[in-house]
Every structure is written in C-alpha cells, then in structure tokens.
Design a protein around this motif. Structure first.
Motif, short mmCIF file in Angstrom:
data_model
loop_
_atom_site.label_atom_id
_atom_site.label_comp_id
_atom_site.label_asym_id
_atom_site.label_seq_id
_atom_site.Cartn_x
_atom_site.Cartn_y
_atom_site.Cartn_z
N ALA A 159 -69.53 -62.00 39.65
CA ALA A 159 -69.37 -63.27 38.91
C ALA A 159 -68.55 -64.24 39.80
O ALA A 159 -69.06 -65.40 39.93
N VAL A 160 -67.53 -63.53 40.52
CA VAL A 160 -66.72 -64.48 41.30
C VAL A 160 -67.51 -65.07 42.59
O VAL A 160 -67.36 -66.30 42.53
N ILE A 161 -68.15 -64.14 43.25
CA ILE A 161 -68.97 -64.77 44.39
C ILE A 161 -70.12 -65.61 43.89
O ILE A 161 -70.37 -66.68 44.72
N SER A 162 -70.72 -65.22 43.09
CA SER A 162 -71.91 -66.14 42.36
C SER A 162 -71.45 -67.38 42.01
O SER A 162 -72.03 -68.49 42.27
N LEU A 163 -70.23 -67.55 41.27
CA LEU A 163 -69.92 -68.81 40.77
C LEU A 163 -69.50 -69.73 41.95
O LEU A 163 -69.52 -70.79 42.02
N VAL A 164 -68.55 -69.02 42.98
CA VAL A 164 -68.16 -69.79 44.01
C VAL A 164 -69.51 -70.47 44.87
O VAL A 164 -69.54 -71.66 45.04
N LEU B 159 -70.30 -74.37 45.14
CA LEU B 159 -70.42 -75.06 46.68
C LEU B 159 -71.49 -75.60 46.95
O LEU B 159 -71.87 -76.58 47.48
N SER B 160 -72.72 -75.14 46.04
CA SER B 160 -74.08 -75.70 46.16
C SER B 160 -74.34 -76.78 44.98
O SER B 160 -75.58 -77.19 44.61
N ARG B 161 -73.36 -77.31 44.25
CA ARG B 161 -73.69 -78.21 43.00
C ARG B 161 -74.57 -79.19 43.56
O ARG B 161 -74.28 -79.77 44.68
N THR C 209 -77.41 -79.23 44.34
CA THR C 209 -78.47 -78.77 45.44
C THR C 209 -79.45 -78.09 44.66
O THR C 209 -79.43 -77.26 43.60
N MET C 210 -80.62 -77.81 45.39
CA MET C 210 -81.78 -76.80 45.14
C MET C 210 -81.03 -75.28 44.80
O MET C 210 -81.31 -74.52 44.12
N LEU C 211 -80.20 -75.16 46.02
CA LEU C 211 -79.53 -73.74 46.15
C LEU C 211 -78.78 -73.22 44.47
O LEU C 211 -78.64 -72.24 44.32
N SER C 212 -78.19 -74.53 44.18
CA SER C 212 -77.31 -74.20 42.62
C SER C 212 -78.48 -73.61 41.61
O SER C 212 -77.95 -72.85 40.88
N GLN C 213 -79.60 -74.07 41.75
CA GLN C 213 -80.63 -73.83 40.80
C GLN C 213 -80.93 -72.07 41.21
O GLN C 213 -81.28 -71.29 40.05
N LEU C 214 -81.07 -71.79 42.13
CA LEU C 214 -81.18 -70.48 42.51
C LEU C 214 -80.09 -69.35 42.07
O LEU C 214 -80.14 -68.17 41.86
N VAL C 215 -78.91 -69.78 42.20
CA VAL C 215 -77.47 -69.21 41.91
C VAL C 215 -77.20 -68.83 40.55
O VAL C 215 -76.70 -68.15 40.05
#
Length: 347
Positions: free
Chosen positions: A228-233, A237-239, A241-247
């Motif tokens: 939870a901590v790692i994925s939330l960070v 950080l990727s807010r 962006t496309m990466l945020s959708q992957l996370v």
C-alpha cells in the motif's frame, strides 16, 4: 492480519463519499464544488470492488455449490436493487409533467423498467417528463456498477481455482487485460460511449481480483502494508500521467483493504445493520428529487444535509424491511472446510 476488521465502517464511509461527490456533481452547485477536489468517487467505487473481491472469495469458499453461491449473491444484491427501481418509478410518477395514465403507458417507462430490471441501465436511464429541468436527467446514475459487480461474481468461480494454485500469476494476467482494456477505450478508441466502455467490468476486474488475491495469498496479505505504501507513493508521484492508471489497481485496492484489515482498532459500525448498500443505491434519486424541488438551488448545503438524512433513513428501512429479511436463511453445512475469519487468508 488480525481477525478484527472494519469492513462495515469502510464500506459505509465509501458509500457516503460517493454521496458527497454526486451531491456536488449532479447539482452543479458552485458552493459544493470543492467536494469534487476533496473526495474521489472513482476511488470509492474501486475500493468497493476491492472489498467485494476479498469478501466474495471467502463467501465462495464456504459455499457447498455454485448454486448455493449464486443464491447467496442474488439474495444480497437483487431485493434492494429492485426496490430502488420501484422507488424510482413511483417518485417519477409523482414528479412527471405527463398525465399519470400517459406516464405509465409510455413506451419510455416500460423501456426504463425492463432495461433497469435486466441491469442494462444505460439503455434507458431516465423516465418521461421527470427531472427535465435538472442538470442531469437520469433517475439513478449509480446503478451502472451493479451489472459489473454481478459479472465479476459470475466470473469468480471460474477464476477461483486458478487464483488458488497460482494467485499472483493469475492476478497479473487479469491486471494486464484490465489495463489494456482501459487504455484502449481511454486513449485509442474515441467512438460512441468510449468513457462508459472504459469503466466496465473488465477494467474493474483488476481491483476486484486484487481483493481475491489478498484473501487467497498469505504472502500478499502479510505484505499488504508495504504494498500500500509503495504503490500509493508511486501513484502520487505519477499523478496525471498514464503511469498513475497502471498503479491505481494496486494502490487503491491495497489502501482500502489495509484500512479494512489492519489500520486501527475495530469500530462496530455494523452493530445495527449493514447500511452501505442502501446508501449507495438510494442517494442519487434523493439528490435528483431535492434538486427538482429546489432545495439545492435555495441552499446547497441544506440540500446536501437533507440528502444525507433522507438517504440514511431509506438505507435503514431497506436493510430492516428488505435486505435483512432476504438474507435470513438457516446456514447449511458445507464441505469446503472452515471459512477463515475476515483478516485471515485461505492459504
């Protein structure tokens, strides 16, 4: 994980988050607009699916057969859902600009009833002559998630054996399909109803089955806090962006499940009943009626407070007079072994 849990409390909080977001969005009130920045309806809905994936996996484990499982799911979902449809039609009849005979004989009313009873809400979301002056005309815009939920319930028995034998590999495949679906209908396909298609059960499956993964894999459950901590960070950080959708599937699901299973002392929110489903089902029609009657235009905050009060009352009535009664059934012995307590895994 502790046997104690806060599923009832978290579900109730998520339901009221959806209410607050829809109160601001549906009314289009400038005074309430900040709620759209403070809360995320998308997070709440996806959190619901993660919780469902966890709890339904435990429920399926204790069922004697697919028929037993299907009956339990139907008893929990369908009665209150049908009550909502009936309530929408009755309130529509009371508020329509059409004569009552014309309203009930209208093909649109029949189409609304058939489409919503069959969970195809998008086919006919509104009733004739109802909420014509509201910013949005749909009777209950929250019902679209129910068909996605039922579809995932139907898929769980098929996926369950694979999730038990190779939990992470199976979830990873589901995750890749889910992300691919969302990516295609968000960034590639721009045709009709692209946004609606992007949010269907395929994209929500990664959240649902992450919950199942936590229920089935002790290794994942034991590392839920770190996940939870790692994925939330990573998500923060990727807010934007496309990466945020992957996370998101990991971040949203793990955070919600962590609050349910291990964040704080158990709060007995379900002591008097499970009202979260009723809050979720009834809040949108209540908002619409109050907008139609001028409450939100006269006092946005007054309209929102009244929405909370009326919705809570309807949820309590729904629980005690409909939902709870259909859930009452003598439990039959099962042959799949003892069901783990919430907070434990099946591994």
């Amino acid at each position: 994980m502790s046997n104690k849990n806060n599923f009832d409390l978290v579900r109730l909080v998520l339901a009221f988050i959806v209410l607050l977001v829809h109160g601001a969005a549906v009314s289009r009130s400038e005074s309430l607009h900040f709620l759209l920045q403070l809360f995320s309806g998308s997070f709440a809905v996806k959190g619901f699916f993660a919780i469902s994936g966890y709890l339904i996996a435990l429920s399926f484990h204790r069922c004697r057969s697919w028929r037993d499982y299907a009956e339990k799911r139907a008893r929990r979902i369908i009665p209150a859902y049908l009550l909502t449809i009936v309530a929408c039609i009755i309130s529509g009849a009371a508020l329509t600009s059409y004569p009552l005979s014309e309203f009930f004989l209208s093909k649109t009313t029949l189409k609304y009833a058939l489409a919503n009873i069959s969970f195809m809400n998008f086919i006919q979301p509104s009733l004739p002559g109802v909420f014509l002056n509201n910013p949005v005309q749909s009777m209950d815009g929250s019902l679209w998630t129910i068909k996605a939920e039922l579809t995932l319930y139907a898929l769980l028995p098929l996926v369950f054996p694979l999730m038990k034998s190779r939990p992470f590999t199976c979830w990873l495949i589901i995750y890749l399909i889910s992300c691919g679906w969302f990516y295609y209908f968000t960034w590639v396909y721009s045709g009709a109803k692209a946004d609606m298609l992007a949010k269907q059960f395929v994209s929500l499956s990664s959240y649902f089955f992450f919950g199942t993964l936590v229920a089935l894999s002790g290794r994942v459950a034991d590392r839920l806090r770190e996940i939870a901590v790692i994925s939330l960070v990573l998500f923060i950080l990727s807010r934007d962006t496309m990466l945020s959708q992957l996370v998101q599937p990991v971040a949203f699901s793990s955070v919600v499940l962590l609050f349910c299973l291990g964040m704080f002392k158990q709060v007995p929110a379900g002591r008097y009943g499970d009202f979260s489903y009723g809050v979720y089902l009834f809040h949108w029609p209540v908002i619409q009626v109050l907008i139609d009657r001028g409450w939100y235009s006269a006092s946005p905050w007054g309209g929102l407070v009244l929405t909370v009060l009326i919705t809570t009352l309807l949820a309590v009535i729904s629980w005690y007079f409909v939902e709870k009664r259909f859930l009452k059934k003598k439990p039959a012995p099962h042959s799949k072994g003892r069901m783990p307590a919430a907070g434990q895994t099946l591994e």
